[in-house]
Design an enzyme around this catalytic site. Structure first.
Site, short mmCIF file in Angstrom:
data_model
loop_
_atom_site.label_atom_id
_atom_site.label_comp_id
_atom_site.label_asym_id
_atom_site.label_seq_id
_atom_site.Cartn_x
_atom_site.Cartn_y
_atom_site.Cartn_z
N LYS A 118 0.82 -1.22 0.00
CA LYS A 118 0.00 0.00 0.00
C LYS A 118 0.85 1.27 0.00
O LYS A 118 0.44 2.28 -0.59
CB LYS A 118 -0.96 0.00 1.19
CG LYS A 118 -1.86 -1.23 1.28
CD LYS A 118 -2.68 -1.48 0.02
CE LYS A 118 -3.23 -2.89 0.00
NZ LYS A 118 -3.64 -3.36 -1.32
N LYS A 160 -2.50 2.00 9.38
CA LYS A 160 -2.79 0.95 8.39
C LYS A 160 -1.57 0.09 8.13
O LYS A 160 -0.44 0.59 8.15
CB LYS A 160 -3.23 1.59 7.06
CG LYS A 160 -4.57 2.29 7.09
CD LYS A 160 -4.95 2.77 5.69
CE LYS A 160 -6.34 3.38 5.70
NZ LYS A 160 -6.74 3.83 4.35
N GLY A 166 -8.66 -4.47 3.15
CA GLY A 166 -9.80 -5.15 3.78
C GLY A 166 -9.89 -4.99 5.28
O GLY A 166 -10.54 -5.78 5.94
N ILE A 205 -10.58 9.82 7.64
CA ILE A 205 -11.70 10.49 6.98
C ILE A 205 -12.99 9.93 7.60
O ILE A 205 -13.25 8.73 7.50
CB ILE A 205 -11.71 10.21 5.46
CG1 ILE A 205 -10.33 10.49 4.83
CG2 ILE A 205 -12.81 10.98 4.75
CD1 ILE A 205 -9.89 11.91 4.84
N ASN A 292 -7.38 -2.51 -7.01
CA ASN A 292 -7.54 -3.96 -7.16
C ASN A 292 -7.15 -4.35 -8.58
O ASN A 292 -7.70 -3.83 -9.54
CB ASN A 292 -8.99 -4.37 -6.91
CG ASN A 292 -9.43 -3.97 -5.52
OD1 ASN A 292 -8.74 -4.23 -4.55
ND2 ASN A 292 -10.56 -3.32 -5.41
N ARG A 294 -7.67 -7.04 -10.34
CA ARG A 294 -8.42 -8.25 -10.71
C ARG A 294 -9.82 -7.87 -11.16
O ARG A 294 -10.22 -6.72 -11.01
CB ARG A 294 -8.53 -9.16 -9.47
CG ARG A 294 -9.29 -8.46 -8.35
CD ARG A 294 -9.75 -9.38 -7.23
NE ARG A 294 -10.68 -8.70 -6.35
CZ ARG A 294 -10.34 -7.90 -5.35
NH1 ARG A 294 -9.08 -7.66 -5.09
NH2 ARG A 294 -11.27 -7.33 -4.62
N ARG A 338 -25.77 -9.04 -2.80
CA ARG A 338 -25.05 -10.32 -2.63
C ARG A 338 -25.85 -11.20 -1.69
O ARG A 338 -26.10 -10.83 -0.54
CB ARG A 338 -23.67 -10.09 -2.03
CG ARG A 338 -22.76 -9.25 -2.90
CD ARG A 338 -21.36 -9.30 -2.32
NE ARG A 338 -20.48 -8.38 -3.01
CZ ARG A 338 -19.16 -8.37 -2.87
NH1 ARG A 338 -18.58 -9.23 -2.05
NH2 ARG A 338 -18.43 -7.51 -3.53
C1 MV4 Z 1 -9.77 4.73 5.65
C2 MV4 Z 1 -10.94 5.23 6.25
C3 MV4 Z 1 -10.95 6.53 6.69
N1 MV4 Z 1 -9.85 7.30 6.55
N2 MV4 Z 1 -8.71 5.54 5.54
C4 MV4 Z 1 -11.26 0.22 5.14
C5 MV4 Z 1 -10.66 -0.89 4.37
C6 MV4 Z 1 -9.35 -0.44 3.91
N3 MV4 Z 1 -9.15 -0.81 2.55
C7 MV4 Z 1 -9.36 1.06 4.08
N4 MV4 Z 1 -10.51 1.37 4.87
C8 MV4 Z 1 -10.72 2.64 5.35
N5 MV4 Z 1 -9.68 3.47 5.20
C9 MV4 Z 1 -8.76 6.78 5.99
N6 MV4 Z 1 -7.67 7.56 5.88
C10 MV4 Z 1 -12.03 4.37 6.37
C11 MV4 Z 1 -11.92 3.06 5.94
C12 MV4 Z 1 -13.09 2.26 6.14
C13 MV4 Z 1 -13.88 1.84 5.08
C14 MV4 Z 1 -13.54 2.13 3.77
C15 MV4 Z 1 -14.33 1.72 2.74
C16 MV4 Z 1 -15.48 1.01 3.00
C17 MV4 Z 1 -15.83 0.69 4.28
C18 MV4 Z 1 -15.04 1.09 5.33
C19 MV4 Z 1 -15.41 0.78 6.62
C20 MV4 Z 1 -14.63 1.18 7.65
C21 MV4 Z 1 -13.47 1.92 7.42
#
Ligand code: MV4
Length: 454
Positions: A118, A160, A166, A205, A292, A294, A338
């Protein structure tokens, strides 16, 4: 254009069937691979040839690269389609296909790698001029480093895992006092899940929408976008409903995000279909989240709104076909629900077992992609998705009405499913308004089991 003669489908379930169908239409022979638990599956029955690649456990079958390559050799397939999940984003597998002289239908190993990490992905996006969430450049050295950056960024922040995706190894930190604890648990979880405990930090965010752009790139340097999907309806990082167009985007933002996604694709010379995921805040700022490399579960939503076969496109690109480079915009509205073999009234607990009766919804504007049938036993070893219901109509309102109708006529007996969840959701005023974000399902009231719906 010379097409493949024979494609080996390194997957199971609905996506194996989905790929098989397109191969048939293109006059390409198919090879199914299967575990002993999937002997009775339709993908095995419908394929021209089928090879057993191991026992039920996916680690020993669908993830077993050596066995899959043996099946390639036995059947003399000239390409491999990985579907989604399993080996679809495994750079080592893409490389192995190369070594065996078979085409991996998807991007190169280098492209997969550049998006798999990432931090590397984020650095590439910054260079390409794609907006990213403010945060650390690179990995955090230690807690002190993290605390100092968090102060500059401003709380809340999010930790992160660089190997993540995920939601694994992810922690939100609301105030400095919590930092150490979140840091320790994020590192621990990342190390245990990915064998890599590298952590980075971003501004958190709040209540974002998850909007992703479908892109396609060919071997001749063209990259185009095929508009967006709104995937904000998720539960514990599992998508439940996807739709296109997003009720939140207007033509201006769609164009801006589409341009950004194309920049992302061009920056790595992307080949194949892929998805650039963005977080979109309430002020309409959008930020690259991940890419992604894929075909995704929800590709069907895009297929319905632009009337296009994305699996066919993948195969053509892999064969060296040159695209026009033009972008595609939706002319219809589509929603996908789904259907999982899970009990929504018991915390979405998996409900494997034998399907006693199965009647799929049908009719105008209703598409059901599924590998199950009456008498089929859902094995407990794999994911619990048993069907995707995709409805398409002129407007979002008509599309919701159609989905309600389609869900109401679905009959699945023998296992618990998420149909009642979707039935309730399609009647929810907030869902109907289109004004929701990724936190929506956290507070969603499913109601009573067996309650009468209007
Ligand atoms: C975030 C975020 C808020 N701020 N990054 C969730 C999965 C991973 N791929 C990244 N995710 C998030 N990253 C920042 N800087 C909130 C999430 C997140 C989220 C993102 C997309 C769909 C559902 C979510 C549920 C919880 C948190």
């Amino acid at each position: 254009m010379k097409l493949f003669k024979k494609v080996l489908i390194a997957n199971r379930g609905e996506i194996a069937l989905r790929i098989l169908r397109t191969c048939r239409e293109m006059g390409i022979k198919t090879v199914a691979v299967y575990s002993t638990a999937d002997r009775e599956s339709l993908h095995v029955r419908f394929a021209d040839e089928a090879v057993c690649i191991g026992p039920a456990s996916s680690a020993l079958s669908y993830l077993n690269m050596q066995h899959i390559m043996a099946a390639v050799e036995i059947t003399d397939a000239d390409a491999v389609h990985p579907g989604y999940g399993f080996l679809a984003e495994n750079a080592e597998f893409a490389e192995l296909c190369n070594e065996y002289g078979v085409k991996f239908i998807g991007p190169t190993a280098d492209m997969i790698r550049s998006m798999g990490d990432k931090i590397t992905a984020k650095e590439t996006m910054i260079k390409a001029g794609v907006p990213v969430v403010p945060g650390s450049d690179g990995l955090l050295k230690d807690v002190k480093h993290g605390l100092k950056l968090a102060e500059g960024i401003g709380y809340p922040v999010i930790l992160k895992a660089t190997a993540g995706g995920g939601g694994k190894g992810m922690r939100i930190v609301w105030k400095p006092e919590e930092f150490q604890k979140s840091w320790d648990s994020a590192r621990q979880e990342a190390g245990a899940s990915f064998g890599n405990d590298g952590i980075y930090i971003e501004k958190f965010i709040e209540e974002p929408r998850h909007i992703e752009i479908q892109i396609a790139g060919d071997q001749h340097g063209h990259v185009c976008h095929l508009s967006e999907r709104d995937c904000s309806i998720q539960r514990r990082h599992q998508k439940l409903v996807e739709e296109a167009p997003s009720p939140f985007l207007d033509d201006e933002l769609r164009k801006k995000m589409g341009d950004a996604a194309i920049k992302a694709g061009k920056s790595i010379n992307y080949e194949g279909v892929g998805t650039v995921e963005f977080l979109v805040d309430k002020h309409r700022n959008f930020y690259f989240m991940e890419m992604n490399t894929r075909i995704q579960v929800e590709h069907t939503v895009t297929e319905e709104v632009i009337d296009y076969d994305l699996i066919k496109e993948q195969i053509k690109i892999a064969c060296g076909f040159e695209m026009s480079g033009l972008n595609y915009y939706p002319t219809m509205h589509a929603i996908e629900c789904r259907i999982n073999a899970e009990d929504p009234y018991r915390d979405f607990r998996p409900s494997p077992g034998k399907i006693i009766s199965f009647h799929s919804s049908k009719g105008h504007g209703v598409r059901v992609d599924t590998h199950v049938y009456a008498g089929y036993s859902i094995p407990p070893y794999y994911d619990s998705m048993i069907a995707k219901v995709i409805c398409r109509a002129q407007t979002r309102e008509e599309c919701i009405a159609k989905m309600k109708r389609a869900l109401d006529e679905f009959i699945i007996e023998g296992v618990k499913t998420t149909v009642p969840f979707h039935q309730k959701l399609m009647r929810d005023p907030v869902f109907i308004s289109g004004d929701f974000n990724t936190s929506f399902i956290d507070n969603f009231d499913l109601g009573e089991e067996g309650e009468e719906l209007d």
